[in-house]
Design a protein around this motif. Sequence first.
Motif, PDB file in Angstrom:
ATOM      1  N   SER A 120       1.160  -1.121   0.519  1.00 55.25           N
ATOM      2  CA  SER A 120       0.209   0.105   0.114  1.00 55.25           C
ATOM      3  C   SER A 120       1.052   0.980   0.283  1.00 55.25           C
ATOM      4  CB  SER A 120      -0.921  -0.076   1.214  1.00 55.25           C
ATOM      5  OG  SER A 120       0.040  -0.131   2.439  1.00 55.25           O
ATOM      6  N   GLU A 122       0.915   5.286   1.085  1.00 54.71           N
ATOM      7  CA  GLU A 122       0.272   5.829   2.051  1.00 54.71           C
ATOM      8  C   GLU A 122       0.543   7.470   1.649  1.00 54.71           C
ATOM      9  OE1 GLU A 122      -0.032   4.798   5.879  1.00 54.71           O
ATOM     10  OE2 GLU A 122      -1.103   2.963   5.996  1.00 54.71           O
ATOM     11  N   ASP A 129      -2.831   5.718  -6.742  1.00 55.21           N
ATOM     12  CA  ASP A 129      -2.144   4.438  -6.618  1.00 55.21           C
ATOM     13  C   ASP A 129      -1.636   3.961  -7.757  1.00 55.21           C
ATOM     14  OD1 ASP A 129      -2.492   4.647  -4.078  1.00 55.21           O
ATOM     15  OD2 ASP A 129      -3.399   3.753  -3.297  1.00 55.21           O
ATOM     16  N   ASP A 183       3.211  -6.866   5.975  1.00 53.18           N
ATOM     17  CA  ASP A 183       2.757  -5.982   4.601  1.00 53.18           C
ATOM     18  C   ASP A 183       3.451  -4.988   4.511  1.00 53.18           C
ATOM     19  OD1 ASP A 183      -0.288  -7.000   4.925  1.00 53.18           O
ATOM     20  OD2 ASP A 183      -0.416  -5.894   6.935  1.00 53.18           O
ATOM     21  N   ILE A 185       4.388  -1.061   3.311  1.00 56.09           N
ATOM     22  CA  ILE A 185       3.847  -0.297   3.312  1.00 56.09           C
ATOM     23  C   ILE A 185       4.860   1.155   2.817  1.00 56.09           C
ATOM     24  CG2 ILE A 185       2.108   1.867   4.150  1.00 56.09           C
ATOM     25  CD1 ILE A 185       1.660  -0.188   6.359  1.00 56.09           C
ATOM     26  N   GLU A 187       5.231   5.128   2.563  1.00 56.10           N
ATOM     27  CA  GLU A 187       4.887   6.566   3.268  1.00 56.10           C
ATOM     28  C   GLU A 187       4.939   7.789   2.296  1.00 56.10           C
ATOM     29  OE1 GLU A 187       5.296   6.467   7.791  1.00 56.10           O
ATOM     30  OE2 GLU A 187       4.306   4.949   8.247  1.00 56.10           O
TER      31      GLU A 187
END
Length: 789
Positions: A120, A122, A129, A183, A185, A187
């Motif tokens: 993901s 963020e 995305d 996961d 991520i 940032e």
Amino acid sequence: MTDFIGGRRGFRALTANRMRHMSTAVFLSVSTALVVLPAAASAQDYTFGSVLIEGNQRIEAGTILTYAGIERGKTISAGELNAAYKRILDSGLFETVEITPRGGTLVIEVKEYPTINVISIEGNRRLKDEDLQPLLQSKSRLVFNPKVAERDAALIAEAYTQQGRLATAVSPKIIRRSDNRVDLIFEVFEGGVTEIQRIGFVGNQAYSDGRLRRVLQTKQAGILHALIKRDTFVEDRIAFDKQVLRDFYLSRGYVDFRTTGVNAELTRERDGYFLTFNIEEGQQFRVGKITTTSDLSDVDTDEFQDVLKMRSGMIYSPTVVENSIARMERLANKKGLNFVRVEPRITRNDRDLTLDVDFVLSRGPRVFVERIDIEGNTTTMDRVIRQQFKIVEGDPFNPREIRASAERIRALGFFSKADVNAREGSSPDKVIVDVNVEEQPTGSLSFGGTYSTNSGFGLLVTMKEENFLGRGQRLNLSLSGAEDNQVYALGFSEPALLGRDLRFDLDIGYRETQTAYSNYDTTSIQFRPGISFPVSENGRMKLYYNAEAIEMIDDGSAIYGGIVGSEIAAGDVWSSGLGYTYSFDTRRTGLNPNAGVLFEFGQEFSGLGGDVTFSKTTAKALAQTKVLNEEVTLRASLEGGLLDYTSGASRSVDRYQIGSGLMRGFTPDGIGPREIVYDGSGNEVSNDALGGDMFAVARFEAEFPLGLPEEYGIRGGLFYDVGSVWGLDDSSAATGTVFYEDFTLRHVVGMSVFWKTPVGPLRFNWSKALRKEDEDVEQTFNLTVSTEF
């Protein structure tokens, strides 16, 4: 959660305990290697009867042995053992690797990297995305690799850099899950846009900084910088600007121009750039002697010389030379002289700053086009692309024509990328032309607003498709409604009817008007198909059919005179006829980048059915040039028209109204014939603008900088208009006095302010009538704005 030191330099655990455990593991691993390997080295060789692999869960033992490259029973050195350790570690599958000899057994203990559960992003608002995910090499269900994650973070940051956000920081982090999963991520801290606060030039003498800034695609941050997308620092755009700057100077005769460097200096606050182009202009060259030579017996050089448009003494431009070559090659094809090549040989004369051009006609290699292969067009039909080629399979191969075809394909606007290349075919005398394109969206739905002091505010909704059904056709539906003017229009265009340079247009429209300048409303419907085609290099002819019905409706708000009353009583009036328009536009060839001439002449003959029979003749001539090193733009135009009814009578809505549309300083129907009705006491009861059967107007304008910063986009202008509208074919229905039927000139002077804003161009006009008639309606200020969003 685990993140990476410095955003992109390594990873650390968020908890101190995890960091200490990891550090201890790494220390023990390295210590073991450093302690054990020297022991092996001292023995000179080592033999393992067995290899024990521990800690692996997903990776097969055989795979680890393959990376290690160690065979049972084979004597190896300490260096080979160290190399095996590095190969296993470099595989990117393991967090830690330990190799420990235990007698005749080699123990390889590994700790696998976890697999990626989900990825993901963020904190990203400017880039979505779906724009960033395709950049990532890390994928769900694959093994997590910190180095790959580091590269992915760098790729995301680079994407933001291309948007001018140099302060963007991207930090990859992991969240531990069960079953050795994580996961991943990213940032994102987007930061602010790094704008270009100032663009300057060093070394320019012929052209000012302001003139050169208008050439560049990159712009300075202006007062509406939040809405401008081209005032951010993007390196690729700077490289493009260097090329367009060179093209600008070359087209104006500066053949020695070069950019010696571009300096980009960050401001102290690191939120902007000072951009400086260091250039060398050189001298401006003009065309010297122009000759045409050839050793081919079937070529008449005088005939080829006569088709040239370039002349001695004109400013030298590579574009003019290219156009001359293309013109000669077309003549050769017309005369059936295949494989004739035209090569310009330039002789430089530094003493008088001229360039002699000798066009050498020679016989090129006998190479034919075997076929044209087109790939990548998932929507656009092949024939739309093939129509941009002037050659087909079996024709002689002409590299210049292939390049020109590539430019025409790109100019369609249907593709984000269009590459055209030639390669050898099935034999040395044949070539295959490969066309690779990438489709891009060609449809749009836009909402906009309009405002003018004449029509008030209006809403504009436009649905447009430039490549309808992949056929290269244009479909346009527009709905606009100002306070007093509602328009509904449908337009369709086929640019290559029957596969030829024959354009078909169809326009259907419905209009309702309610204006404060007249005592009636109107409704009209129009049906107008037509075809247009070239008749010369700069000339084009349009033939059309026009059917139109217009009704004048009493708005019930005032009293009107007898002429307008009789026109309202006529109800719907249909006209049906044929017309043509011839246009000559030198901008089509672009021989002079600073000047252009447009001439149009058209006639419409109505009487093919309908209620009236008339002829309508219009003519227009416009000229524009730039002076004072292209800082000042001068424009001049002359326009006129004649309306002649032989059956029926013209109405106010049919006759010419020039007002602010063609002549500034007056309301739309502010000048021309008028009927004024007085009561018994001599008081004015009604004042109707009737329009005229003839008009003529001349406009002269100068546009120039005001000395304001270029990024404001504000320029000034002065204008002078002179014109008249006159003539009525029948005034017998008048119940009052008809004024100004005869030719009478009006003179207007004024000033303008042009403001190019990111949301649309604004134009402010202040005018003063030097000469007018008593009943003319003056308009001293006019504002026009048109926006789309």
